[in-house]
Design an enzyme around this catalytic site. Sequence first.
Site, PDB file in Angstrom:
ATOM      1  N   HIS A  48      14.157   9.722 -25.014  1.00 37.68           N
ATOM      2  CA  HIS A  48      13.234   8.827 -24.327  1.00 37.68           C
ATOM      3  C   HIS A  48      14.029   7.948 -23.367  1.00 37.68           C
ATOM      4  CE1 HIS A  48      14.376   6.301 -27.918  1.00 37.68           C
ATOM      5  NE2 HIS A  48      14.541   5.416 -26.957  1.00 37.68           N
TER       6      HIS A  48
HETATM    7  P1  TYD Z   1      12.263   6.701 -32.667  1.00 34.54           P
HETATM    8  O1  TYD Z   1      11.909   6.139 -31.318  1.00 34.54           O
HETATM    9  O2  TYD Z   1      11.759   8.055 -32.995  1.00 34.54           O
HETATM   10  O3  TYD Z   1      13.834   6.655 -32.882  1.00 34.54           O
HETATM   11  P2  TYD Z   1      15.001   7.305 -31.971  1.00 34.54           P
HETATM   12  O4  TYD Z   1      15.013   6.547 -30.677  1.00 34.54           O
HETATM   13  O5  TYD Z   1      16.252   7.119 -32.756  1.00 34.54           O
HETATM   14  O6  TYD Z   1      14.686   8.742 -31.745  1.00 34.54           O
HETATM   15  O7  TYD Z   1      11.762   5.659 -33.760  1.00 34.54           O
HETATM   16  C1  TYD Z   1      11.504   6.054 -35.091  1.00 34.54           C
HETATM   17  C2  TYD Z   1      10.346   5.218 -35.611  1.00 34.54           C
HETATM   18  O8  TYD Z   1      10.724   3.860 -35.713  1.00 34.54           O
HETATM   19  C3  TYD Z   1       9.120   5.267 -34.711  1.00 34.54           C
HETATM   20  O9  TYD Z   1       7.991   5.415 -35.531  1.00 34.54           O
HETATM   21  C4  TYD Z   1       9.100   3.911 -34.044  1.00 34.54           C
HETATM   22  C5  TYD Z   1       9.777   3.025 -35.061  1.00 34.54           C
HETATM   23  N1  TYD Z   1      10.497   1.874 -34.496  1.00 34.54           N
HETATM   24  C6  TYD Z   1      10.005   0.594 -34.706  1.00 34.54           C
HETATM   25  O10 TYD Z   1       8.939   0.393 -35.332  1.00 34.54           O
HETATM   26  N2  TYD Z   1      10.711  -0.467 -34.215  1.00 34.54           N
HETATM   27  C7  TYD Z   1      11.850  -0.310 -33.520  1.00 34.54           C
HETATM   28  O11 TYD Z   1      12.466  -1.311 -33.094  1.00 34.54           O
HETATM   29  C8  TYD Z   1      12.341   1.028 -33.272  1.00 34.54           C
HETATM   30  C9  TYD Z   1      13.608   1.258 -32.487  1.00 34.54           C
HETATM   31  C10 TYD Z   1      11.633   2.086 -33.789  1.00 34.54           C
END
Ligand code: TYD
Length: 134
Positions: A48
């Site tokens: 992302h």
């Molecule tokens: P995700 O964006 O998939 O992680 P990465 O960037 O490592 O691939 O995030 C995993 C889950 O955590 C998703 O359901 C969103 C949640 N999340 C939060 O609730 N708060 C946060 O600050 C972050 C970074 C993620």
Amino acid sequence: MLYEKISLKQFSDERGRLTVAELGDGLPFLVKRIYFLTESQDLPRGYHAHHELRQLVLCLHGSCDMVFDNGRRKETVHLDNPCEGVILGSMIWREMHNFTRDCVLLVLADQCYDEKDYIRNYDEFLRLTKGDPA
Ligand code: TYD
């Protein structure tokens, strides 16, 4: 560079090493949120970009690779030193690969979590970055 690599101030003595990031010295923004990745599997994450968010990423233990992409070119950085951080600005697609099982990745962010700030579709990211400087 698609990211800024910073060396944090360190204080080493016979007791061990203390490492600091503070506003204006290793940390270019006020931190509103921290999160960290633990129990890492060798599975990629990220995929992302953010419209606005800035982050400082530190690998406190173990190692992983981060791939950055501005829609024109990609750069990879290997993170394996807790004193060397990566500052990441907005509109950079990021992926994390090759996590060691003991990897602990700490992220300090300048904004609270906001799903609306995420761009999770790569084609949309390419569309939004079209025309940006290489
Ligand atoms: P995700 O964006 O998939 O992680 P990465 O960037 O490592 O691939 O995030 C995993 C889950 O955590 C998703 O359901 C969103 C949640 N999340 C939060 O609730 N708060 C946060 O600050 C972050 C970074 C993620």
